[in-house]
Every structure is written in C-alpha cells, then in structure tokens.
Design a protein around this motif. Structure first.
Motif, PDB file in Angstrom:
ATOM      1  N   ASP A  80      -0.012  -7.383   9.671  1.00 42.18           N
ATOM      2  CA  ASP A  80       0.842  -7.119   8.505  1.00 42.18           C
ATOM      3  C   ASP A  80       0.817  -5.631   8.168  1.00 42.18           C
ATOM      4  OD1 ASP A  80       2.133  -7.079   6.010  1.00 42.18           O
ATOM      5  OD2 ASP A  80       1.437  -9.114   5.561  1.00 42.18           O
ATOM      6  N   MET A  81       1.987  -5.047   8.004  1.00 46.47           N
ATOM      7  CA  MET A  81       2.089  -3.629   7.683  1.00 46.47           C
ATOM      8  C   MET A  81       1.523  -3.295   6.300  1.00 46.47           C
ATOM      9  SD  MET A  81       3.190  -1.777  10.131  1.00 46.47           S
ATOM     10  CE  MET A  81       3.678  -0.293   9.254  1.00 46.47           C
ATOM     11  N   ARG A  82       1.300  -4.317   5.471  1.00 48.02           N
ATOM     12  CA  ARG A  82       0.753  -4.052   4.142  1.00 48.02           C
ATOM     13  C   ARG A  82      -0.652  -3.459   4.217  1.00 48.02           C
ATOM     14  NH1 ARG A  82       1.868  -9.668   1.123  1.00 48.02           N
ATOM     15  NH2 ARG A  82       1.223 -10.397   3.175  1.00 48.02           N
ATOM     16  N   TYR A  83      -1.399  -3.796   5.273  1.00 52.34           N
ATOM     17  CA  TYR A  83      -2.734  -3.205   5.425  1.00 52.34           C
ATOM     18  C   TYR A  83      -2.628  -1.691   5.576  1.00 52.34           C
ATOM     19  CZ  TYR A  83      -4.490  -7.942   6.209  1.00 52.34           C
ATOM     20  OH  TYR A  83      -4.822  -9.261   6.064  1.00 52.34           O
ATOM     21  N   GLU A  84      -1.682  -1.257   6.388  1.00 52.94           N
ATOM     22  CA  GLU A  84      -1.484   0.179   6.569  1.00 52.94           C
ATOM     23  C   GLU A  84      -0.981   0.828   5.278  1.00 52.94           C
ATOM     24  OE1 GLU A  84       1.184   3.266   9.292  1.00 52.94           O
ATOM     25  OE2 GLU A  84       0.835   1.208   9.979  1.00 52.94           O
ATOM     26  N   GLN A  85      -0.095   0.136   4.563  1.00 48.83           N
ATOM     27  CA  GLN A  85       0.436   0.669   3.318  1.00 48.83           C
ATOM     28  C   GLN A  85      -0.660   0.828   2.270  1.00 48.83           C
ATOM     29  OE1 GLN A  85       3.501  -2.144   2.433  1.00 48.83           O
ATOM     30  NE2 GLN A  85       4.869  -1.416   4.059  1.00 48.83           N
ATOM     31  N   VAL A  86      -1.576  -0.136   2.203  1.00 44.20           N
ATOM     32  CA  VAL A  86      -2.704  -0.033   1.268  1.00 44.20           C
ATOM     33  C   VAL A  86      -3.574   1.166   1.622  1.00 44.20           C
ATOM     34  CG1 VAL A  86      -4.838  -1.138   0.499  1.00 44.20           C
ATOM     35  CG2 VAL A  86      -2.736  -2.472   0.668  1.00 44.20           C
ATOM     36  N   ALA A  87      -3.834   1.345   2.918  1.00 45.12           N
ATOM     37  CA  ALA A  87      -4.630   2.489   3.359  1.00 45.12           C
ATOM     38  C   ALA A  87      -3.951   3.801   2.987  1.00 45.12           C
ATOM     39  CB  ALA A  87      -4.861   2.411   4.868  1.00 45.12           C
ATOM     40  N   ARG A  88      -2.618   3.846   3.093  1.00 44.59           N
ATOM     41  CA  ARG A  88      -1.890   5.064   2.724  1.00 44.59           C
ATOM     42  C   ARG A  88      -2.008   5.348   1.233  1.00 44.59           C
ATOM     43  NH1 ARG A  88       2.044   6.845   6.177  1.00 44.59           N
ATOM     44  NH2 ARG A  88       1.952   8.674   4.808  1.00 44.59           N
ATOM     45  N   THR A  89      -1.966   4.291   0.409  1.00 47.52           N
ATOM     46  CA  THR A  89      -2.089   4.489  -1.042  1.00 47.52           C
ATOM     47  C   THR A  89      -3.487   4.941  -1.434  1.00 47.52           C
ATOM     48  OG1 THR A  89      -2.671   2.145  -1.391  1.00 47.52           O
ATOM     49  CG2 THR A  89      -0.326   2.737  -1.497  1.00 47.52           C
ATOM     50  N   LEU A  90      -4.463   4.655  -0.559  1.00 42.13           N
ATOM     51  CA  LEU A  90      -5.834   5.080  -0.835  1.00 42.13           C
ATOM     52  C   LEU A  90      -6.126   6.484  -0.305  1.00 42.13           C
ATOM     53  CD1 LEU A  90      -7.741   1.746  -0.082  1.00 42.13           C
ATOM     54  CD2 LEU A  90      -7.199   2.727  -2.320  1.00 42.13           C
ATOM     55  N   GLY A  91      -5.104   7.139   0.215  1.00 37.57           N
ATOM     56  CA  GLY A  91      -5.269   8.533   0.614  1.00 37.57           C
ATOM     57  C   GLY A  91      -5.323   8.781   2.098  1.00 37.57           C
ATOM     58  N   CYS A  92      -5.197   7.751   2.898  1.00 32.42           N
ATOM     59  CA  CYS A  92      -5.228   7.946   4.357  1.00 32.42           C
ATOM     60  C   CYS A  92      -3.873   8.457   4.844  1.00 32.42           C
ATOM     61  CB  CYS A  92      -5.546   6.635   5.067  1.00 32.42           C
ATOM     62  SG  CYS A  92      -7.241   6.059   4.880  1.00 32.42           S
ATOM     63  N   SER A  93      -3.915   9.354   5.791  1.00 32.48           N
ATOM     64  CA  SER A  93      -2.681   9.750   6.469  1.00 32.48           C
ATOM     65  C   SER A  93      -2.296   8.640   7.436  1.00 32.48           C
ATOM     66  CB  SER A  93      -2.888  11.065   7.222  1.00 32.48           C
ATOM     67  OG  SER A  93      -3.854  10.888   8.266  1.00 32.48           O
ATOM     68  N   LYS A  94      -1.108   8.728   8.020  1.00 27.13           N
ATOM     69  CA  LYS A  94      -0.676   7.687   8.956  1.00 27.13           C
ATOM     70  C   LYS A  94      -1.601   7.601  10.170  1.00 27.13           C
ATOM     71  CE  LYS A  94       3.490   5.609  10.862  1.00 27.13           C
ATOM     72  NZ  LYS A  94       3.368   4.434   9.985  1.00 27.13           N
ATOM     73  N   PRO A  95      -1.993   8.755  10.781  1.00 25.36           N
ATOM     74  CA  PRO A  95      -2.950   8.650  11.895  1.00 25.36           C
ATOM     75  C   PRO A  95      -4.280   8.035  11.472  1.00 25.36           C
ATOM     76  CG  PRO A  95      -1.884  10.788  11.920  1.00 25.36           C
ATOM     77  CD  PRO A  95      -1.499  10.141  10.630  1.00 25.36           C
ATOM     78  N   GLU A  96      -4.784   8.420  10.270  1.00 23.63           N
ATOM     79  CA  GLU A  96      -6.043   7.855   9.786  1.00 23.63           C
ATOM     80  C   GLU A  96      -5.916   6.353   9.564  1.00 23.63           C
ATOM     81  OE1 GLU A  96      -8.127  11.545   7.332  1.00 23.63           O
ATOM     82  OE2 GLU A  96      -6.610  10.304   6.342  1.00 23.63           O
ATOM     83  N   ALA A  97      -4.788   5.922   8.989  1.00 18.23           N
ATOM     84  CA  ALA A  97      -4.571   4.488   8.771  1.00 18.23           C
ATOM     85  C   ALA A  97      -4.506   3.743  10.095  1.00 18.23           C
ATOM     86  CB  ALA A  97      -3.289   4.276   7.982  1.00 18.23           C
ATOM     87  N   PHE A  98      -3.918   4.380  11.099  1.00 25.40           N
ATOM     88  CA  PHE A  98      -3.809   3.730  12.403  1.00 25.40           C
ATOM     89  C   PHE A  98      -5.183   3.543  13.034  1.00 25.40           C
ATOM     90  CE2 PHE A  98      -3.397   4.070  17.052  1.00 25.40           C
ATOM     91  CZ  PHE A  98      -2.601   2.967  17.292  1.00 25.40           C
ATOM     92  N   PHE A  99      -5.988   4.610  13.049  1.00 22.99           N
ATOM     93  CA  PHE A  99      -7.282   4.548  13.727  1.00 22.99           C
ATOM     94  C   PHE A  99      -8.344   3.796  12.903  1.00 22.99           C
ATOM     95  CE2 PHE A  99      -5.440   8.229  15.981  1.00 22.99           C
ATOM     96  CZ  PHE A  99      -5.669   7.820  17.289  1.00 22.99           C
ATOM     97  N   ARG A 100      -8.237   3.828  11.591  1.00 27.64           N
ATOM     98  CA  ARG A 100      -9.270   3.221  10.750  1.00 27.64           C
ATOM     99  C   ARG A 100      -8.933   1.804  10.304  1.00 27.64           C
ATOM    100  NH1 ARG A 100     -11.100   7.521   6.226  1.00 27.64           N
ATOM    101  NH2 ARG A 100     -12.611   5.822   5.878  1.00 27.64           N
ATOM    102  N   VAL A 101      -7.646   1.435  10.373  1.00 30.71           N
ATOM    103  CA  VAL A 101      -7.244   0.111   9.900  1.00 30.71           C
ATOM    104  C   VAL A 101      -6.580  -0.710  11.009  1.00 30.71           C
ATOM    105  CG1 VAL A 101      -5.819  -1.169   8.243  1.00 30.71           C
ATOM    106  CG2 VAL A 101      -6.959   0.954   7.543  1.00 30.71           C
TER     107      VAL A 101
END
Length: 269
Positions: A163-184
C-alpha cells in the motif's frame, strides 16, 4: 448430471476431482525422477558426480548464476518499482516489452544477442571492451537476459501488493522519497525480494538455450550444467548426463524449499 454437483455431494465430487488431478501430476513428476535413479547404477552416478568436467560445470554454473542474479535483481528493483507505482505514456508497451524474454524462445534471444555482436557497435564492444561471444561473460549475459524479465515480474507483483499509504506516512514524518523507499518499501518487500532472488538464481543455473547460442558449448570452458548434460547426451555418456540432471533437480528443489522456509509462506507466487 446437475445433481452430482449440487450441495455437499457436489463439494465432495469437486474436491475429489481436483485432488485427483493434483495427485496424477505429482505422480508423473515422481515417476520421471525415479526413472533417473533407476536408469543407471549408483556406482556410475557416484563416479560421474566427482568427474573433473562435472565439478567444473557445477562451479561455473554456481558462479555465473550468482553474478547474473545479482545484476538482474539490481536492475529489477528500480524497474519493477517504476512500473508498479508510476503511470506514463506507453506503459503497457514497455511492460509488454520487458516480458518478451518470458515468452520468446531462449534460443531466439541468444541468436538475437549473437546478431547484435556482429553489428559494428556490438563488434566494438566484443572486441575492445568485454568478449561475450563464445566466452564466460557471454554466459552471464545470456542468463541475465533470460532471468531479468522473471525478476521484474516477481518484484512488480511484490510492489503491487504494498500500500502506497506506508510511503506517504513516511513522507509526512520527514523522509525523502529515497529514504521512504529504502527504509519502508524495501523492508516490506523483503519476502518478495528473497523469493525473486532465489527463483531467478535457480532459473539462471538451469538456462541452456540462450547460453549455448551465444557462449557456445565448449567443454571445460563454457560448460555449465545444462550444456554439460547436452554434451554428455551427444556423446552417449548417459551415466554422467543422469548425474548432472539429478544435480539440477536437487538445486531446483532446494531453491523452492528454501523460499518457503525463509519467507514462512506456503505459496510464493
């Protein structure tokens, strides 16, 4: 006829029919494997397993399959993610193009690669950069060409299920897109990555058509396990051919069982 497929009786008939087909197919494969074990003596199989050309073929197959799998997974991760999570003009055409190695004959793909290396650009690469034709790098290239499509298809299914919502939540917590990809995203795709890596590795180890067309079938040089089977059958050395087939069967079964153990799932695909 309808009464036999209605209610509880119909459930039992349907279950018996499906299980019977399953049992027949499983029995067919068991009979084929048992026939290998009974075709020649255990002494001949044992001698073939420790023969120098067998050991060379096993070593070369393990090395080339590992290299080609690493390359295929490294390419498949960004490609599968891009196809799964992005919409762009011509996406269906690109997606279909990447599936070509799955549906086209491996021999045809190997011949296409061979033709490419006879063009001015391909000849320059083959003569001055890396020699692929009738050499070990050609094995890796042939395997990569075949398994990259499989790796992309498996990983796309994995990314489709996240679900893309996991990445969206990570972005709202301050992660960049690459960080959200590698960490989530990648941790969530762990089982799919493992399954894809193991399946593509096993497929690379068993690749024959593209390999023999591009790299040739030279004993003790480009002799992978499938090519060694071909050479031994051509020279009527059935004992060693059976031993090599059994090695491939063991590798394939081990890969499939390993997927189920590591991922903790009964079914992977």
């Amino acid at each position: 006829m309808h009464k036999y497929f209605h209610g509880a009786r119909g459930d039992r008939v349907f279950r018996a029919a499906t299980v019977s087909v399953l049992a027949l197919l499983a029995l067919f494969f068991v009979v084929v494997i048992v026939s290998l074990l009974t075709y020649t003596s255990w002494r001949s199989i044992g001698a073939a397993l420790v023969a120098p050309d067998t050991l060379f073929a096993v070593k070369l197959s393990l090395i080339t399959a590992t290299i080609s799998t690493i390359l295929a997974i490294a390419v498949a991760i960004p490609v599968a993610y891009a196809i799964s999570k992005n919409n762009f003009f011509g996406k269906s055409l690109v997606d279909s193009l990447l599936d070509l190695p799955i549906v086209i004959s491996p021999i045809a793909l190997g011949a296409a690669l061979l033709v490419f290396f006879n063009t001015p650009l391909g000849a320059a690469i083959n003569n001055h950069v890396v020699r692929f034709v009738f050499s070990v790098p050609g094995i890796v290239l042939a395997q990569f060409t075949i398994i990259s499509a499989l790796a992309i298809r498996l990983l796309k299914s994995t990314f489709d299920g996240i679900d893309m919502r996991y990445e969206q939540v990570a972005r709202t917590l301050g992660c960049s897109k690459p960080e959200a990809f590698f960490r989530v995203i990648l941790p969530l795709a762990r089982n799919g990555l493992i399954a894809s890596g193991i399946l593509t590795w096993a497929r690379a180890a068993g690749e024959f058509g593209a390999t023999v067309t591009l790299a040739g079938a030279t004993a003790m040089k480009t002799e992978t396990l499938p090519i060694s089977i071909y050479l031994n059958l051509a020279s009527a050395n059935t004992g060693q051919a059976v031993a090599l087939i059994l090695i491939l069967v063991v590798i394939s079964l081990a890969a499939l069982l390993l997927i189920r153990v590591i991922t903790g799932r009964r079914y992977v695909i």
